[in-house]
Scaffold this motif. Structure first.
Motif, PDB file in Angstrom:
ATOM      1  N   ASP A   1      14.184  71.307  62.050  1.00  0.00           N
ATOM      2  CA  ASP A   1      13.506  71.898  63.208  1.00  0.00           C
ATOM      3  C   ASP A   1      14.317  71.693  64.486  1.00  0.00           C
ATOM      4  O   ASP A   1      14.349  72.579  65.355  1.00  0.00           O
ATOM      5  CB  ASP A   1      12.117  71.293  63.361  1.00  0.00           C
ATOM      6  CG  ASP A   1      11.167  71.740  62.264  1.00  0.00           C
ATOM      7  OD1 ASP A   1      11.461  72.755  61.619  1.00  0.00           O
ATOM      8  OD2 ASP A   1      10.142  71.065  62.041  1.00  0.00           O
ATOM      9  N   ARG A   2      14.954  70.529  64.614  1.00  0.00           N
ATOM     10  CA  ARG A   2      15.829  70.324  65.782  1.00  0.00           C
ATOM     11  C   ARG A   2      17.019  71.264  65.729  1.00  0.00           C
ATOM     12  O   ARG A   2      17.500  71.740  66.766  1.00  0.00           O
ATOM     13  CB  ARG A   2      16.312  68.881  65.831  1.00  0.00           C
ATOM     14  CG  ARG A   2      15.313  67.897  66.390  1.00  0.00           C
ATOM     15  CD  ARG A   2      15.989  66.598  66.761  1.00  0.00           C
ATOM     16  NE  ARG A   2      16.966  66.778  67.809  1.00  0.00           N
ATOM     17  CZ  ARG A   2      18.245  66.441  67.708  1.00  0.00           C
ATOM     18  NH1 ARG A   2      18.715  65.900  66.607  1.00  0.00           N
ATOM     19  NH2 ARG A   2      19.072  66.628  68.725  1.00  0.00           N
ATOM     20  N   TRP A   3      17.543  71.514  64.541  1.00  0.00           N
ATOM     21  CA  TRP A   3      18.660  72.452  64.412  1.00  0.00           C
ATOM     22  C   TRP A   3      18.246  73.849  64.872  1.00  0.00           C
ATOM     23  O   TRP A   3      19.022  74.549  65.534  1.00  0.00           O
ATOM     24  CB  TRP A   3      19.138  72.477  62.960  1.00  0.00           C
ATOM     25  CG  TRP A   3      20.000  73.654  62.619  1.00  0.00           C
ATOM     26  CD1 TRP A   3      19.641  74.756  61.912  1.00  0.00           C
ATOM     27  CD2 TRP A   3      21.371  73.859  62.992  1.00  0.00           C
ATOM     28  NE1 TRP A   3      20.684  75.632  61.803  1.00  0.00           N
ATOM     29  CE2 TRP A   3      21.761  75.112  62.463  1.00  0.00           C
ATOM     30  CE3 TRP A   3      22.291  73.122  63.718  1.00  0.00           C
ATOM     31  CZ2 TRP A   3      23.037  75.621  62.629  1.00  0.00           C
ATOM     32  CZ3 TRP A   3      23.573  73.640  63.886  1.00  0.00           C
ATOM     33  CH2 TRP A   3      23.930  74.864  63.353  1.00  0.00           C
TER      34      TRP A   3
ATOM     35  N   ARG B   1      16.193  74.539  67.134  1.00  0.00           N
ATOM     36  CA  ARG B   1      16.064  74.540  68.590  1.00  0.00           C
ATOM     37  C   ARG B   1      17.412  74.384  69.291  1.00  0.00           C
ATOM     38  O   ARG B   1      17.477  74.406  70.516  1.00  0.00           O
ATOM     39  CB  ARG B   1      15.146  73.395  69.022  1.00  0.00           C
ATOM     40  CG  ARG B   1      13.738  73.495  68.463  1.00  0.00           C
ATOM     41  CD  ARG B   1      13.005  72.181  68.556  1.00  0.00           C
ATOM     42  NE  ARG B   1      12.746  71.784  69.919  1.00  0.00           N
ATOM     43  CZ  ARG B   1      11.627  72.057  70.583  1.00  0.00           C
ATOM     44  NH1 ARG B   1      10.657  72.711  69.963  1.00  0.00           N
ATOM     45  NH2 ARG B   1      11.460  71.655  71.822  1.00  0.00           N
ATOM     46  N   SER B   2      18.499  74.170  68.539  1.00  0.00           N
ATOM     47  CA  SER B   2      19.805  73.929  69.131  1.00  0.00           C
ATOM     48  C   SER B   2      20.394  75.225  69.666  1.00  0.00           C
ATOM     49  O   SER B   2      20.006  76.332  69.285  1.00  0.00           O
ATOM     50  CB  SER B   2      20.757  73.308  68.106  1.00  0.00           C
ATOM     51  OG  SER B   2      21.032  74.224  67.064  1.00  0.00           O
TER      52      SER B   2
ATOM     53  N   ASP C   1      17.962  62.630  66.595  1.00  0.00           N
ATOM     54  CA  ASP C   1      16.604  62.722  66.067  1.00  0.00           C
ATOM     55  C   ASP C   1      15.713  61.621  66.628  1.00  0.00           C
ATOM     56  O   ASP C   1      14.558  61.866  67.004  1.00  0.00           O
ATOM     57  CB  ASP C   1      16.636  62.632  64.538  1.00  0.00           C
ATOM     58  CG  ASP C   1      17.303  63.840  63.900  1.00  0.00           C
ATOM     59  OD1 ASP C   1      17.417  64.875  64.593  1.00  0.00           O
ATOM     60  OD2 ASP C   1      17.711  63.751  62.730  1.00  0.00           O
TER      61      ASP C   1
ATOM     62  N   PHE D   1      14.935  62.382  70.193  1.00  0.00           N
ATOM     63  CA  PHE D   1      13.906  63.432  70.253  1.00  0.00           C
ATOM     64  C   PHE D   1      12.527  62.847  69.972  1.00  0.00           C
ATOM     65  O   PHE D   1      11.540  63.225  70.615  1.00  0.00           O
ATOM     66  CB  PHE D   1      14.250  64.529  69.249  1.00  0.00           C
ATOM     67  CG  PHE D   1      13.238  65.633  69.179  1.00  0.00           C
ATOM     68  CD1 PHE D   1      13.217  66.634  70.138  1.00  0.00           C
ATOM     69  CD2 PHE D   1      12.303  65.681  68.159  1.00  0.00           C
ATOM     70  CE1 PHE D   1      12.289  67.656  70.081  1.00  0.00           C
ATOM     71  CE2 PHE D   1      11.364  66.694  68.089  1.00  0.00           C
ATOM     72  CZ  PHE D   1      11.360  67.687  69.055  1.00  0.00           C
TER      73      PHE D   1
ATOM     74  N   ASP E   1      11.232  59.715  61.218  1.00  0.00           N
ATOM     75  CA  ASP E   1      10.682  61.044  61.484  1.00  0.00           C
ATOM     76  C   ASP E   1       9.185  61.019  61.758  1.00  0.00           C
ATOM     77  O   ASP E   1       8.480  61.969  61.403  1.00  0.00           O
ATOM     78  CB  ASP E   1      10.959  61.971  60.287  1.00  0.00           C
ATOM     79  CG  ASP E   1      10.525  61.369  58.960  1.00  0.00           C
ATOM     80  OD1 ASP E   1       9.822  60.340  58.984  1.00  0.00           O
ATOM     81  OD2 ASP E   1      10.897  61.910  57.911  1.00  0.00           O
TER      82      ASP E   1
ATOM     83  N   LEU F   1       7.243  73.069  64.923  1.00  0.00           N
ATOM     84  CA  LEU F   1       7.528  71.766  64.333  1.00  0.00           C
ATOM     85  C   LEU F   1       6.601  71.560  63.139  1.00  0.00           C
ATOM     86  O   LEU F   1       5.380  71.439  63.293  1.00  0.00           O
ATOM     87  CB  LEU F   1       7.328  70.650  65.354  1.00  0.00           C
ATOM     88  CG  LEU F   1       8.244  70.680  66.577  1.00  0.00           C
ATOM     89  CD1 LEU F   1       7.852  69.588  67.566  1.00  0.00           C
ATOM     90  CD2 LEU F   1       9.704  70.522  66.174  1.00  0.00           C
TER      91      LEU F   1
END
Length: 523
Positions: free
Chosen positions: A11-13, A15-16, A80, A83, A104, A136
């Motif tokens: 999910d962070r990827w 948003r990158s 991560d 975040f 996580d 997310l």
């Protein structure tokens, strides 16, 4: 309330910036990898990769045999966690006391606050909708203890926000103590947050569910695990924390307020003189703000908001904490020369991102400032701004008898590490080469030192010799078979002096003939 972000890294990827620029697609198999001693290993996969039978934990080479068109990107576990910390602060909308559950998850204390949302079910519905709106994937659970909430979020029946919009009602643990205990006992032993080696022992003993552990005598488990002190290695302690019999301390995340000042301008400015005046006002405001807090700034960040929406950032780091506004203005003055104002700058914000305690002092009696005109810290800051962040360093002694390890470089005003400031000093050349360079010895005397050698294409005749100084390897960090060194100070016929060494001895059983190297230049 426990929040488990089931696909945090992926999910962070998404948003990158790299994904937004079009280099990533949900339909394409993607894996995040990290480098290990045996090669790249997969740490996270997206849905397309999962459908291609690619799993986290597999080696990248094995995964490519299953999915040749697999795309990869580097994992960012540090990012991560950062975040998660920001997410914990943002999650204070549901509870004022939040803790990060790496790698996580989050734990939110909602005690006494669920009625503000209309009950626990409506609270979970609000949490689920917010996470789904931000893309997310997560699972949630509410229970009387942190351990029970974590167990239900990871192993309870329910769905995450990515596949089902229905509220997972089964993830709320309610009822009397006997009913809650009976429900938790149906979960696997992995729900106790134990280490893998402990889980393996429990499975070999036939203890697969929490109820299996609760059904045997505590003395038997105590004898088996009495030497294990960590909570993640002690099933009895985890079981008591799960049931609320033993408190579980958690480390909450609190926001750190950073001193910041700003000027919102009535009319956009484009000229350097006006910008310098605004910068001066901000620096004076920052000095007053820091003085009221009893702190000094080590790192400052200046943000300039242009009319067209662009933001120009400039930052600097000081050698010592300061709240001298004139010093701030002088340092930023050299960083504003290349500012492109465009149609004008309408907002100027100055923020101290790193502060240290700085008590009040009487600057009028500072003899160093009066005699030399400036302090050492200010002088180093000026050099750093002009030459670069890493250009100003000082050497400090290090506890090693190997010459290339006998000193380290550090920021000029940082304190010397404990125990390193009283190390005995040995005579060493003022200049050491970055790496010892091999020399060709044309003739060596029976005593062991060369009479003639070639270095960088020139032949040098040795007229004077001092030595040897024998230096052995650091056996606690070197591999077996490292050879001894015999160092010599020599002078050639032109009066130039060198520091050379012979690597190895004849017949030492650690290689062939000795080799010669030049490592330093003597004054």
């Amino acid at each position: 309330m426990a929040i488990w972000l089931t696909r945090l890294a992926i999910d962070r990827w998404r948003r990158s910036e790299q994904y937004r620029e079009g280099e990533g697609r949900d339909a394409d198999p993607l894996a995040l990898v990290t480098e290990t001693a045996h090669g790249p290993r997969i740490t996270a996969v997206n849905t397309a990769s999962w459908e291609e039978s690619v799993r986290a934990g597999a080696m990248l080479a094995d995964a490519r045999s299953l999915c040749p068109h697999l795309q990869v990107a580097p994992a960012d576990p540090v990012g991560d966690v950062a975040f998660l910390e920001r997410l914990a602060l943002w999650a204070q909308r549901w509870g004022p006391w939040n803790a990060v559950d790496p790698p996580d998850g989050l734990l939110v204390d909602i005690t006494g606050g669920a009625h503000l949302f209309g009950g626990e079910e409506r609270l979970l519905e609000d949490v689920r909708s917010v996470f789904a709106r931000h893309g997310l994937a997560a699972r949630f659970a509410i229970a009387p203890t942190a351990g029970a909430a974590w167990a239900l979020a990871h192993f309870g029946k329910g769905t995450d926000t990515a596949h089902d919009s229905r509220l997972p009602q089964s993830l709320i643990l309610q009822g009397d103590a006997d009913r809650m205990k009976a429900r938790l006992e149906q979960l696997p032993v992995a729900a106790l947050r134990l280490d893998e080696d402990v889980l393996l022992i429990l499975r070999r003993l036939g203890l697969k569910k929490i109820g299996d552990i609760a059904g045997i005598g505590r003395d038997a488990l105590l004898r088996r695990f009495r030497t294990r002190r960590a909570p993640s290695a002690n099933p009895l302690l985890r079981l008591d924390q799960l049931l609320g019999l033993v408190p579980e301390p958690l480390l909450p995340v609190f926001a750190v307020e950073q001193p910041a000042v700003q000027r919102r301008l009535l009319e956009p400015i484009r000229h350097r003189e006006l910008l310098d005046q605004v910068m001066s006002d901000c620096a004076q405001d920052m000095a007053r703000e820091l003085e009221g807090r009893g702190e000094g700034a080590r790192r400052l960040e200046l943000g300039l908001w242009r009319v067209d929406g662009e933001v120009v950032l400039r930052s600097l780091e000081m050698a010592v904490a300061t709240r001298d506004s004139a010093h701030m203005i002088r340092l930023f003055g050299e960083k504003l020369a290349d500012i492109e104002a465009g149609f004008g700058i309408e907002l100027v914000r100055l923020r101290a991102t790193w502060v240290q305690a700085l008590p009040m002092g009487q600057g009028d009696f500072d003899a160093a400032v009066e005699c030399h005109g400036t302090s050492l810290g200010a002088f180093i800051d000026r050099l750093t701004v002009r030459l670069g962040d890493k250009a100003v360093r000082r050497p400090v002694s290090y506890a090693s008898h190997v010459p290339e390890r006998a000193q380290h470089w550090q920021p000029p005003l940082d304190p010397v590490p404990a125990g390193q400031d009283h190390l005995p000093l040995r005579a060493r050349p003022l200049k050491l080469l970055d790496r010892p360079e091999r020399i060709a010895v044309l003739y060596a005397t029976p005593d062991g030192f060369p009479r003639r050698f070639r270095w960088r294409g020139h032949v040098h005749e040795v007229s004077r010799v001092e030595g040897p100084e024998r230096i052995g390897p650091e056996w606690w960090r070197e591999r077996a078979g490292v050879r001894l060194r015999d160092y010599y100070r020599i002078e050639d016929g032109d009066g130039r002096r060198y520091w050379i060494y012979r690597l190895g001895l004849i017949g030492d059983g650690r290689g062939g003939m000795p080799e010669w190297f030049l490592q330093g230049l003597c004054s």
